[in-house]
Design a protein around this motif. Sequence first.
Motif, PDB file in Angstrom:
ATOM      1  N   TYR A  99      -7.859  -5.569   7.020  1.00  0.00           N
ATOM      2  CA  TYR A  99      -6.946  -4.490   6.636  1.00  0.00           C
ATOM      3  C   TYR A  99      -7.698  -3.342   5.971  1.00  0.00           C
ATOM      4  O   TYR A  99      -7.357  -2.168   6.161  1.00  0.00           O
ATOM      5  N   ALA A 100      -8.728  -3.640   5.205  1.00  0.00           N
ATOM      6  CA  ALA A 100      -9.494  -2.586   4.538  1.00  0.00           C
ATOM      7  C   ALA A 100     -10.058  -1.597   5.563  1.00  0.00           C
ATOM      8  O   ALA A 100      -9.979  -0.371   5.378  1.00  0.00           O
ATOM      9  N   GLU A 101     -10.613  -2.120   6.673  1.00  0.00           N
ATOM     10  CA  GLU A 101     -11.137  -1.249   7.729  1.00  0.00           C
ATOM     11  C   GLU A 101     -10.016  -0.454   8.383  1.00  0.00           C
ATOM     12  O   GLU A 101     -10.136   0.756   8.609  1.00  0.00           O
ATOM     13  N   PHE A 102      -8.931  -1.160   8.703  1.00  0.00           N
ATOM     14  CA  PHE A 102      -7.795  -0.520   9.359  1.00  0.00           C
ATOM     15  C   PHE A 102      -7.205   0.561   8.461  1.00  0.00           C
ATOM     16  O   PHE A 102      -6.885   1.664   8.908  1.00  0.00           O
ATOM     17  N   ARG A 103      -7.079   0.260   7.175  1.00  0.00           N
ATOM     18  CA  ARG A 103      -6.462   1.181   6.225  1.00  0.00           C
ATOM     19  C   ARG A 103      -7.257   2.479   6.136  1.00  0.00           C
ATOM     20  O   ARG A 103      -6.690   3.576   6.201  1.00  0.00           O
ATOM     21  N   ASP A 104      -8.568   2.373   5.991  1.00  0.00           N
ATOM     22  CA  ASP A 104      -9.401   3.576   5.909  1.00  0.00           C
ATOM     23  C   ASP A 104      -9.274   4.414   7.173  1.00  0.00           C
ATOM     24  O   ASP A 104      -9.183   5.643   7.118  1.00  0.00           O
ATOM     25  N   TRP A 105      -9.257   3.726   8.327  1.00  0.00           N
ATOM     26  CA  TRP A 105      -9.194   4.442   9.603  1.00  0.00           C
ATOM     27  C   TRP A 105      -7.852   5.140   9.772  1.00  0.00           C
ATOM     28  O   TRP A 105      -7.807   6.322  10.157  1.00  0.00           O
ATOM     29  N   ILE A 106      -6.752   4.451   9.502  1.00  0.00           N
ATOM     30  CA  ILE A 106      -5.439   5.032   9.797  1.00  0.00           C
ATOM     31  C   ILE A 106      -5.113   6.192   8.849  1.00  0.00           C
ATOM     32  O   ILE A 106      -4.461   7.163   9.248  1.00  0.00           O
ATOM     33  N   VAL A 107      -5.573   6.128   7.620  1.00  0.00           N
ATOM     34  CA  VAL A 107      -5.364   7.252   6.705  1.00  0.00           C
ATOM     35  C   VAL A 107      -6.118   8.482   7.207  1.00  0.00           C
ATOM     36  O   VAL A 107      -5.596   9.606   7.187  1.00  0.00           O
ATOM     37  N   GLU A 108      -7.332   8.268   7.688  1.00  0.00           N
ATOM     38  CA  GLU A 108      -8.145   9.388   8.175  1.00  0.00           C
ATOM     39  C   GLU A 108      -7.625   9.939   9.500  1.00  0.00           C
ATOM     40  O   GLU A 108      -7.703  11.151   9.758  1.00  0.00           O
ATOM     41  N   ASP A 150       0.839  -1.204   0.000  1.00  0.00           N
ATOM     42  CA  ASP A 150       0.000   0.000   0.000  1.00  0.00           C
ATOM     43  C   ASP A 150       0.876   1.256   0.000  1.00  0.00           C
ATOM     44  O   ASP A 150       1.323   1.719   1.052  1.00  0.00           O
ATOM     45  N   PRO A 151       1.144   1.855  -1.158  1.00  0.00           N
ATOM     46  CA  PRO A 151       2.033   3.016  -1.243  1.00  0.00           C
ATOM     47  C   PRO A 151       1.587   4.195  -0.376  1.00  0.00           C
ATOM     48  O   PRO A 151       2.427   4.908   0.182  1.00  0.00           O
ATOM     49  N   THR A 152       0.283   4.390  -0.257  1.00  0.00           N
ATOM     50  CA  THR A 152      -0.213   5.537   0.517  1.00  0.00           C
ATOM     51  C   THR A 152       0.163   5.415   1.988  1.00  0.00           C
ATOM     52  O   THR A 152       0.688   6.354   2.602  1.00  0.00           O
ATOM     53  N   VAL A 153      -0.090   4.262   2.582  1.00  0.00           N
ATOM     54  CA  VAL A 153       0.221   4.069   3.996  1.00  0.00           C
ATOM     55  C   VAL A 153       1.729   3.988   4.207  1.00  0.00           C
ATOM     56  O   VAL A 153       2.258   4.488   5.201  1.00  0.00           O
ATOM     57  N   LEU A 154       2.440   3.383   3.279  1.00  0.00           N
ATOM     58  CA  LEU A 154       3.896   3.331   3.382  1.00  0.00           C
ATOM     59  C   LEU A 154       4.499   4.736   3.402  1.00  0.00           C
ATOM     60  O   LEU A 154       5.447   5.003   4.154  1.00  0.00           O
ATOM     61  N   GLU A 155       3.952   5.638   2.616  1.00  0.00           N
ATOM     62  CA  GLU A 155       4.447   7.018   2.598  1.00  0.00           C
ATOM     63  C   GLU A 155       4.230   7.685   3.947  1.00  0.00           C
ATOM     64  O   GLU A 155       5.086   8.433   4.432  1.00  0.00           O
ATOM     65  N   LEU A 156       3.112   7.432   4.569  1.00  0.00           N
ATOM     66  CA  LEU A 156       2.844   8.003   5.895  1.00  0.00           C
ATOM     67  C   LEU A 156       3.872   7.498   6.914  1.00  0.00           C
ATOM     68  O   LEU A 156       4.475   8.272   7.660  1.00  0.00           O
ATOM     69  N   ILE A 157       4.083   6.184   6.931  1.00  0.00           N
ATOM     70  CA  ILE A 157       4.994   5.582   7.905  1.00  0.00           C
ATOM     71  C   ILE A 157       6.434   5.987   7.625  1.00  0.00           C
ATOM     72  O   ILE A 157       7.231   6.193   8.551  1.00  0.00           O
ATOM     73  N   ALA A 158       6.790   6.146   6.346  1.00  0.00           N
ATOM     74  CA  ALA A 158       8.163   6.490   5.967  1.00  0.00           C
ATOM     75  C   ALA A 158       8.578   7.852   6.509  1.00  0.00           C
ATOM     76  O   ALA A 158       9.777   8.120   6.673  1.00  0.00           O
TER      77      ALA A 158
END
Length: 237
Positions: A68-77, A34-42
């Motif tokens: 992961y779909a639920e977690f992904r939406d939540w952590i991005v927000e 997931d490039p979007t979440v990886l960018e946040l963590i990086a």
Amino acid sequence: MTQVLADGYRRFAELEATGVSEIYFDWASGIADDPTVLELIAALPGIKGQPNLVFAAARFVGAPVGSYAEFRDWIVEHWESVVPVILARSTQTNEAARCAVLLPVLERLDGPLSLIEAGAAGGLVLYPDRYSYRYVVDGTTERLTLDPSTGPSPVELPCTIDATSVPTRLPEVAWRAGVDLNPIDVADPDQLAWLETLVWPEHRERRERLHRAAALVAADPPHLIASSDCGRAASPR
């Protein structure tokens, strides 16, 4: 940078979470692709991007424990709420059950004992004399029960052990102290809640044991020192 991070999350999923936590396997595998979440963590400094810390911090501020779909939406927000927790906290697990494998060694030492633990966190491993042990001898149906002299403890530690290592008594502990970069006061609800969040989602028994052990330790706290130098721990007087 994100490729290195992705590889790290994939290794975590395959080597640490497989067979231990389906939820963390799913989350780590998802983030690895997931490039979007990886960018946040990086954007986090150094070791702060480790899966255990990111997942625990997210759960600490309300991430749903599901797909992961639920977690992904939540952590991005909610990423802006997660970052301060990641930066302020560290992964300090404290498992009383480790005493079950230490007991056969402690039994061989002449007592009474003074115990000093490096990396003590909340000091739960400094109480081998206060827990009850339920050993099963490996390859047999033989069971051994060991309790403190005061009777069965609210903290029971199950363990499989080889026949040559079976202990027969609990140690007498006269003094106990711990050293840690960030000692944890298990009587503090916020600090205890963080320790609980560090336990992986499916491990209900570990969370229950943590709370029972924390209550025992809070009633008679050890001497804990905040220091990176173990040699500075005070000697018993």
